[in-house]
Design a protein around this motif. Structure first.
Motif, PDB file in Angstrom:
ATOM      1  N   ARG A 157       0.592 -57.674  17.936  1.00 58.67           N
ATOM      2  CA  ARG A 157      -0.268 -56.906  17.043  1.00 58.67           C
ATOM      3  C   ARG A 157      -1.591 -56.486  17.675  1.00 58.67           C
ATOM      4  NH1 ARG A 157       2.965 -60.029  14.129  1.00 58.67           N
ATOM      5  NH2 ARG A 157       3.485 -59.468  11.967  1.00 58.67           N
ATOM      6  N   PHE A 158      -1.836 -56.877  18.910  1.00 61.38           N
ATOM      7  CA  PHE A 158      -3.175 -56.707  19.483  1.00 61.38           C
ATOM      8  C   PHE A 158      -3.382 -55.374  20.193  1.00 61.38           C
ATOM      9  CE2 PHE A 158      -5.916 -60.312  18.866  1.00 61.38           C
ATOM     10  CZ  PHE A 158      -7.120 -59.919  19.423  1.00 61.38           C
ATOM     11  N   ALA A 159      -2.342 -54.574  20.358  1.00 63.17           N
ATOM     12  CA  ALA A 159      -2.483 -53.331  21.120  1.00 63.17           C
ATOM     13  C   ALA A 159      -3.606 -52.422  20.615  1.00 63.17           C
ATOM     14  CB  ALA A 159      -1.155 -52.581  21.142  1.00 63.17           C
ATOM     15  N   PRO A 160      -3.774 -52.219  19.299  1.00 63.62           N
ATOM     16  CA  PRO A 160      -4.856 -51.329  18.831  1.00 63.62           C
ATOM     17  C   PRO A 160      -6.257 -51.799  19.212  1.00 63.62           C
ATOM     18  CG  PRO A 160      -3.247 -51.696  17.089  1.00 63.62           C
ATOM     19  CD  PRO A 160      -2.933 -52.675  18.180  1.00 63.62           C
ATOM     20  N   PHE A 161      -6.399 -53.097  19.484  1.00 61.35           N
ATOM     21  CA  PHE A 161      -7.720 -53.618  19.851  1.00 61.35           C
ATOM     22  C   PHE A 161      -8.224 -52.954  21.127  1.00 61.35           C
ATOM     23  CE2 PHE A 161     -10.442 -56.539  22.191  1.00 61.35           C
ATOM     24  CZ  PHE A 161     -11.385 -56.885  21.237  1.00 61.35           C
ATOM     25  N   HIS A 162      -7.323 -52.709  22.068  1.00 60.30           N
ATOM     26  CA  HIS A 162      -7.724 -52.138  23.353  1.00 60.30           C
ATOM     27  C   HIS A 162      -8.263 -50.723  23.193  1.00 60.30           C
ATOM     28  CE1 HIS A 162      -7.943 -51.633  27.631  1.00 60.30           C
ATOM     29  NE2 HIS A 162      -7.086 -50.616  27.619  1.00 60.30           N
ATOM     30  N   THR A 181     -21.827 -63.334  20.541  1.00 61.80           N
ATOM     31  CA  THR A 181     -21.551 -62.402  21.627  1.00 61.80           C
ATOM     32  C   THR A 181     -20.672 -61.275  21.115  1.00 61.80           C
ATOM     33  OG1 THR A 181     -19.618 -63.653  22.363  1.00 61.80           O
ATOM     34  CG2 THR A 181     -21.721 -64.222  23.361  1.00 61.80           C
ATOM     35  N   ALA A 182     -20.928 -60.088  21.597  1.00 70.10           N
ATOM     36  CA  ALA A 182     -20.246 -58.914  21.061  1.00 70.10           C
ATOM     37  C   ALA A 182     -18.749 -58.973  21.302  1.00 70.10           C
ATOM     38  CB  ALA A 182     -20.838 -57.651  21.691  1.00 70.10           C
ATOM     39  N   ARG A 183     -18.336 -59.410  22.483  1.00 70.40           N
ATOM     40  CA  ARG A 183     -16.900 -59.417  22.789  1.00 70.40           C
ATOM     41  C   ARG A 183     -16.157 -60.428  21.919  1.00 70.40           C
ATOM     42  NH1 ARG A 183     -19.346 -62.434  26.724  1.00 70.40           N
ATOM     43  NH2 ARG A 183     -18.375 -64.433  27.256  1.00 70.40           N
ATOM     44  N   VAL A 184     -16.764 -61.605  21.707  1.00 73.07           N
ATOM     45  CA  VAL A 184     -16.127 -62.614  20.859  1.00 73.07           C
ATOM     46  C   VAL A 184     -16.129 -62.159  19.409  1.00 73.07           C
ATOM     47  CG1 VAL A 184     -16.319 -64.982  19.987  1.00 73.07           C
ATOM     48  CG2 VAL A 184     -16.632 -64.516  22.429  1.00 73.07           C
ATOM     49  N   ARG A 185     -17.247 -61.580  18.977  1.00 74.40           N
ATOM     50  CA  ARG A 185     -17.330 -61.102  17.598  1.00 74.40           C
ATOM     51  C   ARG A 185     -16.280 -60.033  17.324  1.00 74.40           C
ATOM     52  NH1 ARG A 185     -18.906 -63.931  14.010  1.00 74.40           N
ATOM     53  NH2 ARG A 185     -16.954 -63.240  13.078  1.00 74.40           N
ATOM     54  N   ALA A 186     -16.063 -59.156  18.317  1.00 75.77           N
ATOM     55  CA  ALA A 186     -15.062 -58.096  18.154  1.00 75.77           C
ATOM     56  C   ALA A 186     -13.673 -58.682  17.982  1.00 75.77           C
ATOM     57  CB  ALA A 186     -15.102 -57.157  19.360  1.00 75.77           C
ATOM     58  N   VAL A 187     -13.348 -59.684  18.781  1.00 72.51           N
ATOM     59  CA  VAL A 187     -12.025 -60.307  18.696  1.00 72.51           C
ATOM     60  C   VAL A 187     -11.871 -61.060  17.372  1.00 72.51           C
ATOM     61  CG1 VAL A 187     -10.516 -62.074  19.687  1.00 72.51           C
ATOM     62  CG2 VAL A 187     -11.694 -60.457  21.185  1.00 72.51           C
ATOM     63  N   VAL A 188     -12.897 -61.791  16.973  1.00 78.22           N
ATOM     64  CA  VAL A 188     -12.844 -62.549  15.726  1.00 78.22           C
ATOM     65  C   VAL A 188     -12.622 -61.610  14.538  1.00 78.22           C
ATOM     66  CG1 VAL A 188     -14.224 -63.917  14.108  1.00 78.22           C
ATOM     67  CG2 VAL A 188     -14.210 -64.495  16.543  1.00 78.22           C
ATOM     68  N   ASP A 189     -13.351 -60.507  14.506  1.00 74.71           N
ATOM     69  CA  ASP A 189     -13.198 -59.556  13.404  1.00 74.71           C
ATOM     70  C   ASP A 189     -11.802 -58.943  13.399  1.00 74.71           C
ATOM     71  OD1 ASP A 189     -15.780 -60.064  12.649  1.00 74.71           O
ATOM     72  OD2 ASP A 189     -16.625 -58.256  13.565  1.00 74.71           O
ATOM     73  N   VAL A 195      -8.995 -60.291  14.615  1.00 72.19           N
ATOM     74  CA  VAL A 195      -8.035 -61.302  14.177  1.00 72.19           C
ATOM     75  C   VAL A 195      -8.078 -61.453  12.663  1.00 72.19           C
ATOM     76  CG1 VAL A 195      -7.480 -63.773  14.232  1.00 72.19           C
ATOM     77  CG2 VAL A 195      -7.997 -62.561  16.348  1.00 72.19           C
ATOM     78  N   GLY A 196      -9.280 -61.456  12.094  1.00 72.27           N
ATOM     79  CA  GLY A 196      -9.399 -61.529  10.639  1.00 72.27           C
ATOM     80  C   GLY A 196      -8.699 -60.366   9.959  1.00 72.27           C
ATOM     81  N   LEU A 197      -8.835 -59.173  10.547  1.00 69.89           N
ATOM     82  CA  LEU A 197      -8.174 -57.987   9.991  1.00 69.89           C
ATOM     83  C   LEU A 197      -6.651 -58.122  10.076  1.00 69.89           C
ATOM     84  CD1 LEU A 197      -8.329 -55.076   8.896  1.00 69.89           C
ATOM     85  CD2 LEU A 197      -8.445 -54.306  11.280  1.00 69.89           C
ATOM     86  N   LEU A 198      -6.147 -58.657  11.190  1.00 69.61           N
ATOM     87  CA  LEU A 198      -4.704 -58.831  11.350  1.00 69.61           C
ATOM     88  C   LEU A 198      -4.134 -59.742  10.270  1.00 69.61           C
ATOM     89  CD1 LEU A 198      -4.218 -59.266  15.219  1.00 69.61           C
ATOM     90  CD2 LEU A 198      -3.837 -57.224  13.816  1.00 69.61           C
ATOM     91  N   PHE A 199      -4.816 -60.844  10.005  1.00 69.74           N
ATOM     92  CA  PHE A 199      -4.314 -61.765   8.990  1.00 69.74           C
ATOM     93  C   PHE A 199      -4.440 -61.173   7.586  1.00 69.74           C
ATOM     94  CE2 PHE A 199      -4.369 -64.959  12.329  1.00 69.74           C
ATOM     95  CZ  PHE A 199      -3.254 -65.719  11.994  1.00 69.74           C
ATOM     96  N   ALA A 200      -5.513 -60.398   7.354  1.00 72.53           N
ATOM     97  CA  ALA A 200      -5.644 -59.739   6.051  1.00 72.53           C
ATOM     98  C   ALA A 200      -4.497 -58.752   5.833  1.00 72.53           C
ATOM     99  CB  ALA A 200      -6.990 -59.022   5.973  1.00 72.53           C
TER     100      ALA A 200
END
Length: 297
Positions: free
Chosen positions: A112-117, A275-283, A285-290
């Motif tokens: 599910r992570f492809a759109p993140f890139h 940190t921006a990179r961690v915050r981006a990933v955390v957000d 992941v939250g969207l994926l589970f939602a």
């Protein structure tokens, strides 16, 4: 004393924590032979033996105990430097983010992570799959996603969702054993499960406790092996529901097993949460589970 390689002291710290060269090598991403050679070089540099190596593990010498303590101090200082660097780079969404998680959740993320890139092309994501939780305080990973809430006080954690499980089989198995499945008469039904070292997993305990069910005739050391066996007609098996819904041709024998529901927790060390990179990933992941739970509804 010869010039010391400070990175070798970091490896010495890993040996102290793991107690074996093999375990330390795995943590360092090296082969045991390479780690052994690096230890030899360090002992040559300090002019004294640091570790007595035995078949059962590593035992530090008297001098080694002192060096281990210094290596731990250096490791702590290095972590503080990394934390300071992370705070300095808090506004820059670039760099590497390491996520430590288990097998089911690793599959959930990688598919599910492809759109993140597309949204964050300068952020690289490493998904490290293991049953053993990594130490976030020591920056073995930036984020952990696990089916339990961590207990360490210096971690920030939030529940991001719930993972559900069901009992599934291929269309061929569902047809062949339709009457038995309908009556929940498991006596003659074939099953796929974990092997004996993993028989304590909650899903396998549930499977082996089914009234009259035989022990799984096909046993796997990893979860995706169960998926492969079930998909190709080896028998019924317990699978994460999101997997079964995406796999072609799987039929639920029991669509939802409530007692196997797992609350999923995302955690990170408090020093990296801004940190921006961690915050981006955390957000993300939250969207994926939602989205996952919206799809269930």
């Amino acid at each position: 004393m010869k010039h010391l390689n400070w990175d070798d002291l970091r490896l010495l710290s890993l040996i102290a924590q793991e107690g074996t060269l093999r375990g330390a090598a795995r943590r360092a991403g090296l082969s045991p032979a390479t780690l052994s050679r690096r230890l030899d070089q360090l002992e040559e540099a300090v002019g004294q033996k640091l570790v007595e190596r035995h078949q059962g593990g590593c035992v530090p010498t008297t001098f080694g105990v002192d060096m281990f303590a210094l290596a731990e101090q250096m490791s702590d200082i290095a972590l503080e430097v990394e934390h300071a660097q992370a705070r300095q780079n808090a506004s820059s969404a670039s760099g590497v983010v390491r996520i430590n998680t288990d097998e089911w959740l690793s599959y959930f993320l990688t598919t599910r992570f492809a759109p993140f890139h597309d949204a964050y092309p300068d952020v690289e994501v490493e998904i490290v799959t293991s049953h053993r939780p990594y130490n976030l305080a020591r920056r073995e990973a930036d984020i952990a996603i696990r089916p339990y809430r961590p207990e360490q006080l210096d971690l920030v954690a939030r529940q991001v969702g719930t993972l559900s499980f069901g009992l599934y089989g291929s269309q061929a198995i569902a047809t062949r054993y339709a009457a038995a499945i309908a009556n929940q008469d498991w006596t003659g039904v074939p099953f796929v499960g974990f092997d004996e070292p993993r028989a304590e997993f909650q899903s396998d305990q549930w499977l082996r406790a089914l009234p009259g069910a035989p022990a799984p005739w096909m046993r796997c050391s990893y979860g995706l092996g169960i998926l492969d066996g079930v998909t190709h007609g080896a028998g019924l098996g317990v699978l994460a529901s999101f997997l079964a819904s995406e796999a072609h041709g799987l039929v639920p024998a029991i669509a939802h097993i409530p007692e196997l529901d797992q609350a999923i927790w995302l955690s990170m060390h408090r020093t990296v949460r801004t940190t921006a990179r961690v915050r981006a990933v955390v957000d993300f992941v939250g969207l994926l589970f939602a989205q996952y739970h919206e799809g269930e509804g």
